[in-house]
Write a protein that holds these residues in place. Structure first.
Motif, short mmCIF file in Angstrom:
data_model
loop_
_atom_site.label_atom_id
_atom_site.label_comp_id
_atom_site.label_asym_id
_atom_site.label_seq_id
_atom_site.Cartn_x
_atom_site.Cartn_y
_atom_site.Cartn_z
N UNK A 264 41.58 36.96 52.34
CA UNK A 264 40.99 37.01 53.68
C UNK A 264 42.06 37.23 54.75
N UNK A 265 41.61 37.73 55.89
CA UNK A 265 42.45 37.78 57.07
C UNK A 265 43.60 38.77 57.02
N UNK A 266 43.48 39.80 56.18
CA UNK A 266 44.54 40.80 56.08
C UNK A 266 44.08 42.11 56.71
N UNK A 267 45.04 42.90 57.16
CA UNK A 267 44.79 44.25 57.63
C UNK A 267 45.29 45.23 56.58
N UNK A 268 44.64 46.38 56.48
CA UNK A 268 45.11 47.43 55.57
C UNK A 268 45.07 48.77 56.29
#
Length: 244
Positions: A166-170
């Protein structure tokens, strides 16, 4: 000279996984960069072939470094250090309780454990990917097969899947040799790369996915120049309002 500063390559790569910190500051934010093109980064004069996807990734990381001066970057180059395809013992290990793992299965899972640890530790993931036969390079598929793993990056309960990261950017940095894939073009239905990568990232819990792409990279210099300008303008607009 228009792209020299933007497409500068500052990520040092060694054995496919080199932690770098261009500004030498802290490591509060961690960026994981995954490279998949067998080509070297494109020639900045646009007079020689090279990897546009790697060039886009370098530009994204440069923007991130500017916005997040304390960030660290871990580069995993799947061409420099290919990830082996999963074997029978690996698959069995995925579905075996940890307290029942044999030494052979633990060894088979070591690569998967390492790749998942890198992904779990990252706040931002940058993938550079050229389209190959309408999908992703096999080097990236091998990586995906190691990191999409039950009880590690996703769960399955009562008939429902749930991503665990959760809570990641890609960021997807993609290149297409032909034109017509993007913006609902005539080849859009042939693009199994971008929808697949977005689905995989969403599946493991990474919902914040942004894509920058260049198409028609086999076209003439004027066409390529126009495509790069479009991609870089979109990148500048995105990072002008960037926050994490």
């Amino acid at each position: 000279m228009l792209y020299v500063d933007i497409f500068q390559q500052y990520c040092q790569e060694y054995d496919g996984q080199t932690p770098t910190n261009p500004r030498g500051a802290g490591t509060m934010i961690k960026i994981l960069r995954i490279d998949t093109s067998p080509r070297p980064e494109m020639d900045l004069t646009l007079k020689a072939g090279g990897s546009y996807s790697r060039a886009l990734a370098s530009s994204v990381v440069a923007h991130l470094n500017e916005a997040l001066p304390g960030a660290s970057v871990l580069v995993r180059d799947l061409v420099v250090a290919p990830v082996p395809h999963i074997a029978n013992e690996t698959i069995i290990g995925y579905y075996t309780d940890k307290d029942q793992q044999t030494p052979m299965r633990k060894s088979a899972l070591a690569q998967s454990d390492r790749l998942i640890a890198e992904l779990r530790a990252a706040d931002i993931v940058v993938l550079s990917v050229p389209i190959y036969n309408f999908s992703v390079p096999s080097s990236l598929k091998a990586w995906i097969d190691h990191i999409v793993r039950i009880s590690e990056t996703f769960s399955y309960t009562d008939g429902n899947f749930q991503g665990l990261l959760y809570g990641k950017k890609a960021y997807l940095c993609c290149s297409y040799g032909a034109g017509g894939y993007m913006n609902g073009g005539p080849l859009a239905g042939y693009d199994s790369m971008a929808p697949y990568l977005t689905m995989i990232l969403n599946f493991i819990g990474i919902k914040d996915v942004t894509m920058f792409a260049v198409e028609a990279t086999t076209g003439d210099a004027e066409t390529i120049d126009k495509q790069i300008t479009i991609a870089l303008d979109a990148m500048r607009d995105h990072f002008s309002a960037f926050h994490i």
